[in-house]
Design an enzyme around this catalytic site. Structure first.
Site, PDB file in Angstrom:
ATOM      1  N   ASN A   7     -82.290  11.937  -0.480  1.00 61.01           N
ATOM      2  CA  ASN A   7     -82.621  12.987  -1.023  1.00 61.01           C
ATOM      3  C   ASN A   7     -81.102  13.537  -1.586  1.00 61.01           C
ATOM      4  OD1 ASN A   7     -82.854  15.901  -1.391  1.00 61.01           O
ATOM      5  ND2 ASN A   7     -83.796  16.269   0.415  1.00 61.01           N
TER       6      ASN A   7
ATOM      7  N   ARG B 273     -86.444  11.679  -3.116  1.00 62.42           N
ATOM      8  CA  ARG B 273     -86.525  12.913  -3.650  1.00 62.42           C
ATOM      9  C   ARG B 273     -86.231  13.087  -5.197  1.00 62.42           C
ATOM     10  NH1 ARG B 273     -83.416  18.645  -2.977  1.00 62.42           N
ATOM     11  NH2 ARG B 273     -84.999  19.928  -4.174  1.00 62.42           N
TER      12      ARG B 273
ATOM     13  N   HIS C 232     -89.003  22.844  -5.764  1.00 62.54           N
ATOM     14  CA  HIS C 232     -89.236  22.851  -4.217  1.00 62.54           C
ATOM     15  C   HIS C 232     -90.428  22.425  -3.844  1.00 62.54           C
ATOM     16  CE1 HIS C 232     -85.500  25.795  -4.356  1.00 62.54           C
ATOM     17  NE2 HIS C 232     -84.889  24.713  -3.944  1.00 62.54           N
TER      18      HIS C 232
ATOM     19  N   LEU D 262     -85.510  29.735   0.979  1.00 64.58           N
ATOM     20  CA  LEU D 262     -84.160  30.302   0.524  1.00 64.58           C
ATOM     21  C   LEU D 262     -83.093  29.506   0.914  1.00 64.58           C
ATOM     22  CD1 LEU D 262     -85.123  34.011   1.674  1.00 64.58           C
ATOM     23  CD2 LEU D 262     -85.426  32.808  -0.660  1.00 64.58           C
TER      24      LEU D 262
ATOM     25  N   ARG E 277     -76.464  29.262  -9.125  1.00 64.46           N
ATOM     26  CA  ARG E 277     -77.514  29.708 -10.352  1.00 64.46           C
ATOM     27  C   ARG E 277     -77.916  31.083 -10.661  1.00 64.46           C
ATOM     28  NH1 ARG E 277     -81.566  24.647  -8.471  1.00 64.46           N
ATOM     29  NH2 ARG E 277     -80.213  24.458  -6.856  1.00 64.46           N
TER      30      ARG E 277
ATOM     31  N   ASP F 263     -71.984  30.543  -0.245  1.00 66.33           N
ATOM     32  CA  ASP F 263     -72.624  30.213   0.899  1.00 66.33           C
ATOM     33  C   ASP F 263     -72.659  31.721   1.715  1.00 66.33           C
ATOM     34  OD1 ASP F 263     -72.209  29.861   3.897  1.00 66.33           O
ATOM     35  OD2 ASP F 263     -71.776  28.022   3.313  1.00 66.33           O
ATOM     36  N   MET F 264     -73.980  31.687   1.943  1.00 63.09           N
ATOM     37  CA  MET F 264     -74.355  33.065   2.503  1.00 63.09           C
ATOM     38  C   MET F 264     -73.682  33.242   3.972  1.00 63.09           C
ATOM     39  SD  MET F 264     -76.279  35.808   2.226  1.00 63.09           S
ATOM     40  CE  MET F 264     -77.506  35.474   0.927  1.00 63.09           C
TER      41      MET F 264
ATOM     42  N   GLY G 172     -83.305  31.298   4.823  1.00 57.18           N
ATOM     43  CA  GLY G 172     -84.629  31.891   5.453  1.00 57.18           C
ATOM     44  C   GLY G 172     -84.787  31.305   6.858  1.00 57.18           C
TER      45      GLY G 172
ATOM     46  N   GLU H 158     -88.281  18.177   4.065  1.00 55.24           N
ATOM     47  CA  GLU H 158     -88.815  17.483   2.906  1.00 55.24           C
ATOM     48  C   GLU H 158     -88.473  16.047   3.032  1.00 55.24           C
ATOM     49  OE1 GLU H 158     -85.505  19.289   1.376  1.00 55.24           O
ATOM     50  OE2 GLU H 158     -86.653  20.572  -0.247  1.00 55.24           O
TER      51      GLU H 158
END
Ligand code: AMP
Length: 401
Positions: free
Chosen positions: A8, A91, A179, A207, A239, A281-282, A328, A377
């Site tokens: 992936n 993927r 996704h 998210l 993005r 980066d959150m 998330g 995934e």
């Protein structure tokens, strides 16, 4: 022992998983990732299925994705000597209009998929580089491509098109949605863990560094926030998300920007990074005490709330919201902001459960349930590869006709 390897590839990362192919629902043997590919400070980690560390390399240089894959394959060979890789599951972000199920790759199919690289430039070229490298390394293994677009291919027509002259739809200019491997995992999880919700109206918010939302009705995608490319919908790490197409005309006509410059702007310099001027980066944004970082988070959660309302309208109501992806699954702040003041739609958060990162974070009396589900995934890819090995691939729409 027979193994399935999953690959992936993201813009600067490569995740992999090694699964035991001798058992029907192949169990994970080991997983790992390469971070910061292309930088002098890349790192490689491998852990066992129970999370125990097995190997770590770096920080040090990893030149490109081919280099990363080479290093991963050497590590796997060293850690699991004698393990034959019978299938490699990849993927592949964009499958175009024709692929609505995983497919066993031939060199010709792999080459054809390159057509979609311009619509997912952060992923598709790296996905296909992984395919080529794995074909060379494991010539006897079946190579299975699992598409992020496939889960959405049965969208109702209104959610599959743009209001352009029809000739463009026929040429493949459509709202694909992405996704899909993550959404497929979540739908499968709901089918097992919460069958009533699975058959209901659910919005999933994936998210992470990439971000999108999907409306599930009876476990099927009926709408999503991403469209033709992996740019549309929610703002992401770098993005832009939804953008008035007039902005593109302005950038070309008035700012004299080329297609390559606009691509760079929209894919690599926008989103949380562009708004904050600090980071994609959150975690860093949450820790930063600047007005720009706060505004970047506000814009992110504002767009999620807006899309939640829109997707609930597509579904004709709402039974559950599922948060997944790095943000998330982990950001209490983002989840709280998204759910704040949503009583009008029947959604009330339990702040303590949210703070504790509990699997269910809605209040007891909330009509809409709110779940936090870690996505996987790799598991979806491994399942598809296993089915190919067993000679019973998922049916495609064309094979059903
Ligand atoms: P993904 O692309 O799914 O790996 O998600 C990456 C994003 O998740 C990055 O923006 C991270 O900052 C964010 N993330 C991971 N852990 C946390 C956390 N504990 N709190 C807030 N954001 C997080």
């Amino acid at each position: 022992m027979s193994r399935i390897l999953t690959l992936n590839a993201g813009s600067s990362s490569l995740k992999f998983g090694l699964f035991d192919a001798s058992v029907p629902e192949p169990p994970l043997v080991a997983s790992g990732h390469v971070d910061s590919i292309g930088s002098p400070n890349a790192g490689i980690t491998v852990k066992a299925a129970d999370g125990a560390p097995l190997a770590a390399e770096g920080p040090g240089p990893v030149k490109d994705h081919a280099d990363a894959l080479d290093r991963v394959l050497s590590l796997v060979a060293r850690l699991f000597p004698g393990a034959a890789v019978d299938a490699v599951g990849h993927r592949v972000v964009h499958g175009g209009p024709d692929h609505d199920a995983p497919v066993a790759l031939t060199p010709a199919i792999a080459e054809d998929l390159d057509r979609f690289s311009p619509f997912a430039p952060l992923h598709q070229p790296h996905n296909l580089a992984g395919v080529r490298a794995a074909m060379a390394r494991f010539p006897g293994a079946v190579q299975v491509a699992c598409f992020d677009t496939a889960f959405h291919r049965r969208h109702p027509w209104e959610n599959d098109t743009f209001a352009l002259p029809r000739a463009y739809y026929d040429k493949g200019v459509r709202r694909y949605g992405f996704h899909g491997l993550s959404y497929e995992f979540i739908a499968g999880h709901l089918r097992e863990a919460a069958p009533l919700l699975h058959s209901g109206r659910v919005v999933v918010a994936h998210l992470g560094n990439g971000a999108s939302m999907c409306a599930l009705l009876d476990g099927r995608s009926v709408g999503s926030t991403m469209g033709f490319s992996a740019l549309d919908g929610l703002p992401m790490g770098t993005r832009c998300g939804q953008l008035d197409p007039g902005v593109l005309l302005y950038l070309m006509d008035q700012e004299g920007m080329s297609a390559a410059e606009i691509t760079d702007l929209l894919y690599r310099k926008s989103g949380l990074l562009g708004l904050s001027g600090l980071s994609n980066d959150m975690r860093r944004l949450e820790a930063a005490d600047t007005p720009e970082a706060r505004q970047a988070i506000s814009y992110f959660t504002f767009r999620i709330r807006r899309e939640l309302g829109a997707l609930a309208a597509v579904l004709g109501g709402l039974d559950a919201v599922v948060f997944t992806g790095g943000i998330g699954e982990n950001s209490r702040l983002v989840r709280a902001r998204v759910c704040d003041g949503m009583h009008w739609i029947g959604l009330d958060l339990d702040p303590d459960a949210n703070a504790a990162n509990a699997p269910e974070i809605s209040a007891k009396l909330s009509r809409v349930r709110v779940l936090v589900v870690p996505t996987d995934e790799e598991r979806v890819i491994a399942r598809a590869a296993a089915r190919h090995l067993e000679g019973r691939p998922y049916p495609t729409q064309r094979s059903l006709r």
